[in-house]
Enzyme design. Structure first.
Site: not given
Ligand code: PLP
Length: 378
Positions: A46, A98, A195
């Site tokens: 951790r 997001y 992504k």
């Molecule tokens: C621009 C953006 N930031 C943060 C996130 C959150 O990431 P995660 O899905 O890996 O928790 C996403 C998820 O789609 C995103 O598109």
């Protein structure tokens, strides 16, 4: 070393004993102490793990920061970052961020007394007007999701810095291959590594890079205290994925530009949002701060009744959430990624039932266009 080569060489192992090229997966929860009061630098996974450390140092190098941290998801990374702020602190956040970021700030951190003003980040005056003596951070994405608005990162830094306000950039859409906000003076970069960085629609992970070591250590303290770390196996997968980031991003970029130009001419499409198009209002700012446009675009069709048909009929393109993988994906943000953004905000922004978001993959561009053509003509 050129950035492209640095990307390929992330995590190349320097183990003199074996000569291994690939970093091993240190699948160990705990580590033996050489003697009382001594440590190999690793005590418990951790706190730190050798495979995760290679990833964390690698992403810090690519973003041009002093400290990188890897988390179990993008939301775990964002959550750890928000935990450095205290009750009464105020944040300024772009309104078309997001949906999960919106939700964690608006529905979770509000319970702990963090206050927020959501603004249109492409209008600098809205950010300036929102600053209060309690403002501690401005959180932006650029291009935004799903409307592909452009936020002027340098201009935001210029208004934030004199007040000691952190500028935080979610760099998920462009990755350090196309955009490096820390080099412009931002304080922190965050990523959903799920992504483009992982790039194969098979991994959920998150990353943070801090420009300044002291700020990075404060976030590392939260990472260790709350424990949302990325495991050694997933850390290794992410290292392996990043190695092909440059060539993947180039192909996402050229495919998306071709698809955006094709969509613009389609009779059923009334609007295309892509920063690489000449009529995009933020293009000049984008071109100053990034070296490519990425693989994300959104488009509006002339009738909401066409949307279920498109989502049902696409074949090569899959109707699925998420983005940034080698396979093209299509989503309806109003009911998926942005469902947690209040409906009045969505309507005002134009995240309507006619707006579709396309994550353009790295397939052959003619195949992607042909798939859209058959789905749009039914
Ligand atoms: C621009 C953006 N930031 C943060 C996130 C959150 O990431 P995660 O899905 O890996 O928790 C996403 C998820 O789609 C995103 O598109």
């Amino acid at each position: 070393m050129n950035l492209h080569s640095k990307i390929v060489h992330i995590g190349v192992c320097t183990d003199e004993k074996t000569g291994a090229i690939s970093t091993p997966i240190y699948q160990s929860a705990t580590f033996r102490h050489p003697a009382l009061g001594q440590s190999t630098g690793f005590d418990y996974t951790r706190s730190q793990n050798p495979t995760r450390k290679v990833l964390e140092e690698g992403i810090a190098t690519l973003e041009g920061g002093s400290l990188g941290l890897a988390f179990a998801s993008g939301m775990a990374a964002i959550t750890a970052l928000l935990m450095i702020y205290k009750t009464g602190d105020h944040l300024i956040v772009i309104e078309d961020c997001y949906g999960g970021t919106y939700r964690v700030i608006d529905k979770v951190f509000n319970n702990f007394g963090l206050t927020v003003t959501f603004v249109d980040g492409s209008h600098l005056n809205e950010i300036v007007d929102a600053i209060t003596p309690s403002t501690k951070a401005i959180i932006v994405e650029t291009p935004t999701n799903p409307l592909m608005k452009i936020v002027d990162i340098s201009a935001v830094i210029k208004v934030a810095q004199p007040h000691g306000i952190h500028t935080i950039v979610d760099n998920t859409f462009l990755t350090p291959y196309f955009q490096r906000p820390l080099e412009l003076g931002a304080d922190v970069v965050i990523h959903s590594g799920s992504k483009y960085l992982s790039g194969h629609n098979d991994l959920v992970c998150g990353l943070i890079v801090a420009k300044d070591l002291e700020l990075g250590e404060r976030i590392r303290y939260i990472q260790n205290s709350t424990g949302g770390i990325l495991g050694p196996n997933d850390s290794w997968l992410l290292i392996r994925s990043i190695k092909t980031l440059a060539i993947r991003m180039e192909k996402h970029n050229s495919n998306a530009l071709a698809v955006a130009k094709w969509l613009q001419k389609h009779p059923r499409v009334v609007k295309v949002y892509y920063p690489g198009l000449d009529d995009h209002p933020g293009k000049a700012i984008h071109d100053r701060q990034a070296s490519g446009y990425g693989g994300m675009l959104s488009f509006v069709v002339d009738d909401a009744k066409l949307v279920p048909t498109i989502l049902r009929e696409v074949k090569l393109i899959r109707f699925a959430e998420s983005l940034g993988g080698v396979e093209s994906l299509i989503t309806l943000p109003a009911v998926q990624t942005h469902a947690d953004v209040p409906v009045d905000v969505r309507n005002r922004l134009g995240i309507s039932g006619c707006l579709l978001r396309l994550s353009v993959g790295i397939e052959n561009e003619d195949d992607i266009i042909q798939d859209l053509e058959q789905a749009l003509s039914l």
